[in-house]
Motif scaffolding. Structure first.
Motif, PDB file in Angstrom:
ATOM      1  N   GLU A 128       0.863  -1.165   0.076  1.00  0.00           N
ATOM      2  CA  GLU A 128       0.002  -0.019   0.117  1.00  0.00           C
ATOM      3  C   GLU A 128       0.755   1.107   0.188  1.00  0.00           C
ATOM      4  O   GLU A 128       0.564   2.304  -0.604  1.00  0.00           O
ATOM      5  CB  GLU A 128      -0.870   0.099   1.253  1.00  0.00           C
ATOM      6  CG  GLU A 128      -0.392  -0.094   2.459  1.00  0.00           C
ATOM      7  CD  GLU A 128      -0.055  -1.196   3.285  1.00  0.00           C
ATOM      8  OE1 GLU A 128       0.078  -1.483   4.276  1.00  0.00           O
ATOM      9  OE2 GLU A 128      -0.003  -2.381   2.361  1.00  0.00           O
ATOM     10  N   TYR A 129       1.936   1.135   0.611  1.00  0.00           N
ATOM     11  CA  TYR A 129       2.823   2.505   0.734  1.00  0.00           C
ATOM     12  C   TYR A 129       3.472   2.544  -0.593  1.00  0.00           C
ATOM     13  O   TYR A 129       3.548   3.693  -1.333  1.00  0.00           O
ATOM     14  CB  TYR A 129       4.236   2.040   1.553  1.00  0.00           C
ATOM     15  CG  TYR A 129       4.959   3.322   1.910  1.00  0.00           C
ATOM     16  CD1 TYR A 129       4.905   3.903   2.982  1.00  0.00           C
ATOM     17  CD2 TYR A 129       5.792   3.711   0.958  1.00  0.00           C
ATOM     18  CE1 TYR A 129       5.645   5.224   3.080  1.00  0.00           C
ATOM     19  CE2 TYR A 129       6.688   4.783   1.081  1.00  0.00           C
ATOM     20  CZ  TYR A 129       6.371   5.563   2.199  1.00  0.00           C
ATOM     21  OH  TYR A 129       7.304   6.769   2.461  1.00  0.00           O
ATOM     22  N   ILE A 153       4.043   5.274  -6.028  1.00  0.00           N
ATOM     23  CA  ILE A 153       3.832   5.110  -7.536  1.00  0.00           C
ATOM     24  C   ILE A 153       2.869   6.295  -7.945  1.00  0.00           C
ATOM     25  O   ILE A 153       3.061   6.992  -8.988  1.00  0.00           O
ATOM     26  CB  ILE A 153       3.359   3.767  -8.137  1.00  0.00           C
ATOM     27  CG1 ILE A 153       4.603   2.863  -7.782  1.00  0.00           C
ATOM     28  CG2 ILE A 153       3.130   3.825  -9.546  1.00  0.00           C
ATOM     29  CD1 ILE A 153       5.589   2.750  -8.737  1.00  0.00           C
ATOM     30  N   GLY A 154       1.671   6.275  -7.003  1.00  0.00           N
ATOM     31  CA  GLY A 154       0.839   7.599  -7.455  1.00  0.00           C
ATOM     32  C   GLY A 154       1.487   8.881  -7.219  1.00  0.00           C
ATOM     33  O   GLY A 154       1.163   9.686  -8.256  1.00  0.00           O
ATOM     34  N   VAL A 155       2.323   9.253  -6.501  1.00  0.00           N
ATOM     35  CA  VAL A 155       2.938  10.470  -6.237  1.00  0.00           C
ATOM     36  C   VAL A 155       3.921  10.683  -7.642  1.00  0.00           C
ATOM     37  O   VAL A 155       3.911  11.777  -8.384  1.00  0.00           O
ATOM     38  CB  VAL A 155       4.073  10.640  -5.001  1.00  0.00           C
ATOM     39  CG1 VAL A 155       4.963  11.833  -5.172  1.00  0.00           C
ATOM     40  CG2 VAL A 155       3.006  10.454  -4.045  1.00  0.00           C
ATOM     41  N   TRP A 206       4.109  11.443   3.153  1.00  0.00           N
ATOM     42  CA  TRP A 206       3.134  12.373   3.414  1.00  0.00           C
ATOM     43  C   TRP A 206       1.855  11.627   2.576  1.00  0.00           C
ATOM     44  O   TRP A 206       0.768  11.732   3.150  1.00  0.00           O
ATOM     45  CB  TRP A 206       3.266  13.688   3.106  1.00  0.00           C
ATOM     46  CG  TRP A 206       3.632  13.712   1.757  1.00  0.00           C
ATOM     47  CD1 TRP A 206       4.837  13.852   1.159  1.00  0.00           C
ATOM     48  CD2 TRP A 206       2.686  13.749   0.427  1.00  0.00           C
ATOM     49  NE1 TRP A 206       4.897  14.147  -0.328  1.00  0.00           N
ATOM     50  CE2 TRP A 206       3.672  14.080  -0.698  1.00  0.00           C
ATOM     51  CE3 TRP A 206       1.456  13.793   0.352  1.00  0.00           C
ATOM     52  CZ2 TRP A 206       3.036  14.072  -2.105  1.00  0.00           C
ATOM     53  CZ3 TRP A 206       0.831  13.827  -0.853  1.00  0.00           C
ATOM     54  CH2 TRP A 206       1.785  13.986  -2.114  1.00  0.00           C
ATOM     55  N   ALA A 207       2.026  11.220   1.523  1.00  0.00           N
ATOM     56  CA  ALA A 207       1.082  10.540   0.515  1.00  0.00           C
ATOM     57  C   ALA A 207       0.672   9.228   1.049  1.00  0.00           C
ATOM     58  O   ALA A 207      -0.413   8.695   1.121  1.00  0.00           O
ATOM     59  CB  ALA A 207       1.315  10.577  -0.824  1.00  0.00           C
ATOM     60  N   VAL A 252       0.281   9.919   5.690  1.00  0.00           N
ATOM     61  CA  VAL A 252      -0.554  10.798   6.393  1.00  0.00           C
ATOM     62  C   VAL A 252      -1.836  11.228   5.599  1.00  0.00           C
ATOM     63  O   VAL A 252      -2.693  11.263   6.282  1.00  0.00           O
ATOM     64  CB  VAL A 252       0.611  12.195   6.537  1.00  0.00           C
ATOM     65  CG1 VAL A 252      -0.503  13.475   7.243  1.00  0.00           C
ATOM     66  CG2 VAL A 252       1.704  11.959   7.240  1.00  0.00           C
ATOM     67  N   GLU A 253      -1.562  11.239   4.400  1.00  0.00           N
ATOM     68  CA  GLU A 253      -2.858  11.429   3.638  1.00  0.00           C
ATOM     69  C   GLU A 253      -3.722  10.204   3.304  1.00  0.00           C
ATOM     70  O   GLU A 253      -5.029  10.143   3.439  1.00  0.00           O
ATOM     71  CB  GLU A 253      -2.223  11.895   2.086  1.00  0.00           C
ATOM     72  CG  GLU A 253      -3.440  12.655   1.327  1.00  0.00           C
ATOM     73  CD  GLU A 253      -2.809  13.148   0.305  1.00  0.00           C
ATOM     74  OE1 GLU A 253      -3.304  14.531  -0.192  1.00  0.00           O
ATOM     75  OE2 GLU A 253      -2.118  12.330  -0.534  1.00  0.00           O
ATOM     76  N   GLN A 254      -3.116   8.992   3.407  1.00  0.00           N
ATOM     77  CA  GLN A 254      -3.768   7.666   2.832  1.00  0.00           C
ATOM     78  C   GLN A 254      -4.507   7.166   4.124  1.00  0.00           C
ATOM     79  O   GLN A 254      -5.714   6.629   4.039  1.00  0.00           O
ATOM     80  CB  GLN A 254      -2.695   6.738   2.642  1.00  0.00           C
ATOM     81  CG  GLN A 254      -3.368   5.509   2.025  1.00  0.00           C
ATOM     82  CD  GLN A 254      -2.076   4.168   1.483  1.00  0.00           C
ATOM     83  OE1 GLN A 254      -1.491   3.749   2.312  1.00  0.00           O
ATOM     84  NE2 GLN A 254      -2.196   4.407   0.274  1.00  0.00           N
TER      85      GLN A 254
END
Length: 956
Positions: free
Chosen positions: A163-164, A169-171, A552-553, A556-558
């Motif tokens: 999941e991390y 990869i999304g960032v 952070w993505a 913290v954001e997830q």
């Protein structure tokens, strides 16, 4: 009671099971178990009434044992989190680990035989690295928990979790879509010892590096239109003089850069090692004198020309058959060192590359992954640039008559932070994040953040302002892949929203191993599988700073229980160029804001002599040994985590901090003093029920009201210390309060009231009222730092409270009407007077006139009328002579004139007061040990004084 009877059973001595010794090795794990079983952290983080507070954890590397720097970092975070919790906020702390990258890969390879290493497939290496990382995470987690650090230890974030990786990869994908990611041939820091590109944060600059610097002459072949009229007469005997600290880059030379604003001189060289036909050199005019001395020849100025006029002149490479131009360089071309003309190799330097791009120069980097010259380097092919290759270039320049001078040059040079070997600048095909594309937004974001200490902003701002594009690709197997495909025919990269989203979904399910496990067809979206083209997977992984910088993505954001941006990031000051910066850049690139509201930094740990800790010096002190003790517990006793935590609170962490066995021993003494003070408070509250025994504030004697005022000052100072993250202020204030205000002053005086008065007497109950307030507030105030001690105190309270844990009880509780500066002013004078009285008593004790201070009577003259009035009031307060209890003497006589002190041997006189000490009158009371002229007046109790007779009757 008979005359010979003992009165000791009539004295109210303290009663408590609270141990004087911390016995931390046993007690701390018990307290941690109590917290875990009762889910104290979980309940508070969920149910506290206040707002969310998110301290986002910077991930330590999962590649070895913890050291004292880790302890400083994690305990600082825990102090902040526990303070926020006890203030009623919902603290959600998710610990994390950095699990990818070279450090772990190296550890795995070091533990294998060479034959095993050679046959290792990428997937096998990744599996071994994963196992190693998980094992290390477990070991480090156990250590962090032993420090008393609270957090969601069951659900930490690991940068290798699917999941991390998917969020990372999304960032990356969002940065691709915004046009911030590109592939280019650019010079990067390359580690021949690790065979990979490195980020700036992966470099070290050790002291004492010495390079072989050279001065060389390159023959001029043509002059620009502007330079021709001035310099033409010196052709063909004219050369440009350059200086470099990396002779091995000379084969890649494609230009010489000048500063357009500088004046350049043509100088005639006397006896030079160059051939006679090259007798004139171009150098910066300001450097002629220095170069004349350095080269050991007289340099005579023949003509001068502006730097800008030299542009487009040409010279011949001394070792290769090629002509190259003189170009205009940036402000890096100075007269601080060298010749004022800069040898330019676009394949081997950042500034060189930038200049080369302006002039359309090729990018020549004839060096391979191992740091050896390639065939493009001609005669030097196969030689290592940091070894024989350097020497061979110098020899070739000498043979060509080009070398003017060689000298050692001590300067800062980049080394690989893991292998501790020098790096080189080398152009390779890499993936880059275009910092230029969002630099202005990043600088604006920096200005919105609170930096503690403030100079943090001054550190990171120029780093970002001057940063070249970020090389995010690494030539390693243990990491998150850059999800790119290459067209087999054209080598063009395939990287778009469809391909990235498809790979992201696969990684979210299977983890990044899928990139190595699955075929190209399985990794490609359907529309690219049969489109007539053939693709191959990229083999680069992402820089680990991109891994951790995406947290952070990915965290913290997830995670729904957290909030982005985080309230605070806290790491060592080196992270301005590391995690703070990579987090900022990715967050700004994607969301146009900083990922944190506050950034707090701490320094490094040094030994007690101020030296860096290293195994070779033998000055490393393992935090685990501080807590649990060493093999020889006499030499290395088990101090427990609280002493380590007390050390963290005692230092000014904004700069480098010292740590060692002597420091720890001193802090153990401080912890013990606090425990002993508290033990006295607990022991004297064994029969106190605040519901029925507490004395209302209005009825409290002056001294007790003064102590409540003092608490408002002390605990307000402690609150401000925590609010401003200045924990050393907390440490000093609490230590001072326990030792100076309580032990040495209030409790010293209180013993008589507590022990001698009748159990239910007003003067005892009023004192106990103050003791209870002090005790509970001390426990709360020390809880963020001395968390185990505070809980130990709370569990040892001799009365019931509504709170299971000290952390549920809320922060210190003060009342506004306790604050009384006027009363405080009087008591400051009285305390000063007491200090002076003690000096005279000590003098009398040393000369054996008295033993105990109770054997003395104080003669006191007070000059100030206002103070005298206050003293008189105290000396007959409710029929009690409070002054004698203040001084702990049997009597105090107030004098009308200082003349009465004439002839008194032990005395001290000033403009403010006069103090004399004489023997107390009367006989020693068998119960309170005070002297009184009334001992023997009671037929029933002939051995005790009138006060003790009243106490036994319940009247005093």
């Amino acid at each position: 009671m008979t005359e010979t009877g003992s009165y000791k059973d009539t004295v109210n001595l303290p009663k408590t099971n609270f141990d004087m010794r911390a016995n931390a090795k046993v007690r701390e794990p018990q307290i941690q178990k109590f917290w875990a079983e009762n889910k104290i952290y979980e309940r508070l983080s969920e149910n506290n009434p206040g707002e969310l507070f998110i301290l986002h954890d910077g991930p330590p590397y999962a590649n070895g044992s913890l050291h004292i720097g880790h302890a400083l970092n994690k305990i600082l975070k825990d102090i902040i989190n526990r303070y926020q919790l006890i203030r009623g906020r919902k603290v959600r702390y998710v610990p994390g680990w950095d699990c990818h990258g070279l450090p772990i890969e190296l550890k795995v390879l070091q533990n294998m035989k060479s034959a095993e290493r050679q046959n290792l497939t990428p997937l096998q290496l990744r599996q071994k690295a994963k196992e190693f990382a998980l094992k290390t995470v477990d070991e480090q987690r156990s250590s962090f928990k032993s420090y008393g650090v609270w957090g969601d230890w069951e659900h930490p974030y690991l940068t290798m979790k699917p999941e991390y990786e998917a969020a990372q990869i999304g960032v990356f994908g969002q940065m691709v879509l915004k046009g911030y990611i590109y592939r280019g041939l650019k010079p990067v820091h390359w580690s021949p010892s690790s065979h990979t590109a490195l980020a700036e944060a992966e470099l070290e600059y050790p002291e004492g590096h010495t390079s072989r610097s050279i001065y060389a002459a390159f023959p001029t072949t043509s002059l620009s239109t502007a330079a021709q009229p001035v310099l033409e007469e010196y052709l063909p005997q004219l050369s440009v003089a350059i200086w470099t600290t990396t002779p091995w880059t000379i084969p890649a030379n494609l230009a010489v850069a000048v500063n357009p604003e500088l004046n350049y001189a043509v100088v005639e060289a006397g006896k030079m090692p160059t051939p006679q036909e090259q007798r004139y050199l171009i150098v910066a005019a300001d450097l002629v004198e220095r170069l004349s001395t350095l080269l050991g020849v007289e340099l005579t100025v023949k003509a001068t020309v502006k730097g800008k006029d030299l542009e487009h002149s040409t010279y011949r490479h001394p070792l290769f058959d090629r002509e190259s131009p003189i170009v205009i360089g940036g402000d890096y071309v100075t007269t601080e060192s060298g010749t004022g003309l800069v040898h330019t190799a676009p394949g081997h330097g950042q500034e060189d590359y930038m200049v080369g791009q302006r002039y359309g120069l090729p990018i020549l980097a004839p060096v391979d992954d191992n740091g050896n010259f390639t065939q493009e380097a001609g005669q030097f092919a196969g030689l290592n640039v940091l070894g024989d290759g350097n020497q061979a270039v110098i020899d070739a320049l000498t043979a060509a008559g080009s070398l003017l001078k060689e000298e050692p040059y001590v300067h800062k040079y980049p080394y690989d932070w893991r292998t501790k070997k020098p790096t080189i600048f080398r152009a390779t095909e890499q993936w880059f994040a275009s910092v230029e594309g969002f630099r202005d937004e990043a600088l604006k974001a920096i200005a919105t953040v609170k930096w503690i200490p403030a100079q943090g902003e001054n550190r990171i701002t120029p780093m970002v302002a001057d940063r070249s594009d970020w090389c995010i690709s690494r030539q390693r197997n243990w990491g998150v892949p850059i999800p790119v495909f290459y067209d087999e025919e054209t080598n063009e990269p395939l990287l778009n929203e469809e391909t990235i989203t498809h790979v992201q979904k696969i990684i979210a399910q299977k983890g990044s191993d899928a990139w190595w496990e699955l075929s190209v067809e399985e990794l490609l979206p359907e529309q690219y599988r049969n489109n007539g083209r053939s693709y191959r997977k990229g083999t680069d992984t992402m820089d680990v700073w991109f891994d951790s910088g995406s947290s952070w993505a990915s965290v913290v954001e997830q995670r729904s229980e957290l909030r982005y941006p985080a309230d605070i990031y806290l790491e060592g000051s080196d992270q301005h160029r590391g995690w703070f910066q990579s987090s900022l850049l990715t967050s700004v690139a994607v969301n146009d804001c900083a990922p944190y509201k506050t950034v707090l930094t701490h320094g490094f740990t040094l030994d007690e002599q101020g030296r860096k800790m290293s195994k070779s010096l033998g000055n490393v002190l393992d935090p685990a040994i501080v807590i649990e003790g060493g093999k020889d517990q006499k030499k290395e006793p088990a101090y427990g985590a609280d002493v380590l935590r007390l050390w963290v609170s005692s230092v000014d962490y904004s700069s480098d901090v010292r740590f060692g066995s002597n420091i720890i021993k001193q802090l153990a003494d401080v912890r013990n003093k606090i425990r002993n003070t508290v033990r006295f408070l607990i022991g004297n509250l064994h029969d106190f029920d605040s519901e029925k025994d507490a004395v209302p504030f209005e009825e409290l004697p002056q001294l007790d009201r003064y102590m409540l005022h003092r608490m408002t000052e002390v605990f307000q100072e402690v609150t401000e210390a925590f609010d401003s993250f200045q924990f050393f202020r907390f440490f000093q204030t609490v230590q001072n309060f326990c030792v100076v205000d309580l032990s040495n002053f209030y409790l010293d005086i209180a013993k008589d009231r507590l022990y001698i008065s009748a159990p239910d007497a007003f003067r005892r109950r009023s004192c106990q009222t103050v003791l209870k307030i002090a005790l509970e507030n001390i426990a709360r105030a020390i809880a963020p730092v001395l968390c185990h001690t505070a809980e130990d105190i709370w569990q040892s309270l001799p009365y019931q409270t509504p709170y299971k844990s000290v952390f549920e009880s809320g922060w210190v509780q003060l009342e506004e009407h306790w604050h009384n500066p006027e009363l405080a002013q009087l008591w400051q004078q009285l305390r000063q007077m007491r200090t002076e009285v003690n000096k005279v008593l000590e003098e009398a004790r040393i000369e054996k006139m008295i033993g105990s201070s109770l054997e003395a009577k104080v003669l006191l003259y007070v000059a100030d009328e206002q103070l005298l009035t206050s003293v008189k009031a105290l000396n007959n307060s409710n029929g009690i002579d409070e002054m004698r209890y203040l001084f702990i003497t049997s009597q105090v006589d107030l004098l009308d004139s200082p003349d009465a002190l004439q002839g008194v041997k032990y005395n001290l006189q000033s403009d403010t007061w006069g103090i004399g000490v004489v023997n107390a009158e009367g006989q020693k009371c068998d119960r309170c040990w005070n002297y009184s002229t009334h001992v023997g007046e009671s037929a029933q109790h002939p051995l005790i004084c009138e006060r003790c007779v009243a106490a036994l009757a319940g009247e005093f």
